[in-house]
Motif scaffolding. Sequence first.
Motif, PDB file in Angstrom:
ATOM      1  N   THR A  15       0.845  -1.185   0.000  1.00 45.48           N
ATOM      2  CA  THR A  15       0.000   0.000   0.000  1.00 45.48           C
ATOM      3  C   THR A  15       0.882   1.237   0.000  1.00 45.48           C
ATOM      4  N   SER A  16       0.418   2.275  -0.673  1.00 50.28           N
ATOM      5  CA  SER A  16       1.204   3.510  -0.727  1.00 50.28           C
ATOM      6  C   SER A  16       0.977   4.368   0.518  1.00 50.28           C
ATOM      7  N   TRP A  17      -0.098   4.109   1.248  1.00 51.66           N
ATOM      8  CA  TRP A  17      -0.443   4.949   2.393  1.00 51.66           C
ATOM      9  C   TRP A  17       0.056   4.405   3.727  1.00 51.66           C
ATOM     10  N   LYS A  18       0.581   3.201   3.745  1.00 52.88           N
ATOM     11  CA  LYS A  18       1.045   2.609   4.991  1.00 52.88           C
ATOM     12  C   LYS A  18       2.451   2.042   4.779  1.00 52.88           C
ATOM     13  N   PRO A  19       3.435   2.564   5.504  1.00 50.95           N
ATOM     14  CA  PRO A  19       4.796   2.053   5.311  1.00 50.95           C
ATOM     15  C   PRO A  19       4.912   0.590   5.755  1.00 50.95           C
ATOM     16  N   THR A  20       5.772  -0.133   5.077  1.00 55.29           N
ATOM     17  CA  THR A  20       6.006  -1.540   5.397  1.00 55.29           C
ATOM     18  C   THR A  20       6.902  -1.639   6.623  1.00 55.29           C
ATOM     19  N   GLU A  21       6.488  -2.440   7.593  1.00 52.71           N
ATOM     20  CA  GLU A  21       7.294  -2.658   8.796  1.00 52.71           C
ATOM     21  C   GLU A  21       8.448  -3.604   8.466  1.00 52.71           C
ATOM     22  N   SER A  31       1.880 -10.055   6.703  1.00 54.12           N
ATOM     23  CA  SER A  31       0.522  -9.879   7.217  1.00 54.12           C
ATOM     24  C   SER A  31       0.153 -11.103   8.057  1.00 54.12           C
ATOM     25  N   THR A 132      -2.986  -5.299  -2.508  1.00 55.72           N
ATOM     26  CA  THR A 132      -3.146  -4.432  -1.346  1.00 55.72           C
ATOM     27  C   THR A 132      -3.701  -5.172  -0.131  1.00 55.72           C
TER      28      THR A 132
END
Length: 155
Positions: A15-21, A31, A132
Motif C-alpha cells: 500500500t502507498s499509504w502505509k509504510p512496510t514494517e 501480514s 493491497t
Amino acid sequence: MLILLDIDGVMVPTTSWKPTEILSDGFANFSIKAVNTLQTIINSTGANILLTTSHKSRYSNSEWEKIFKTRGIIANIDSLEPNNDNLNRKEEILHWFTKTTILESFVILDDDKSLNGLPELIKNKTIITSGTVGLISEQAEVAIDILRKKESISA
C-alpha cells in the motif's frame, strides 16, 4: 506438494499509504492473515515452498527458512534460480516449467495479473491475490483443493 510463492502482494500487502514494517532481520513483516493462511495450507498438505519472489536471491534458502520462522511459518523453502535474464514473472515461471518435470501437485500464489496469461494447465493452479490485501483465509481452501488434485505437468 509445492507452493510457488511470491512475497510482495501475497505475504506483504503493498500500500502507498502505509509504510512496510521491517523486522530486525532486515526484511518486511508479513501480514498476520497471510501467515495464518499459508500455515493452514502447509499444515493441511505438507507442501514445501518454492520462492518466485523478486527477493529470492537476497538470502540463502536456510536464511529464508529463518525469516519465515520468525514470522510464524514453518516450511521447507527452495527458490527459483536467479533471474539474470530479467524475465517477467510469467516468463520466469514458464522457463522453470520448461526445465522441470513436476511430479507433485502445485499451486502458485502471486499477485501478478500477467499470470492469467499462463497456459491453462498452469493457470488453473494459480491463485491471484489482491496486492493491497495479500493472501486471505478464503483462499486457503482453494489452494488446498488444488494441491490435493494430483496432475503432473511436463514441458
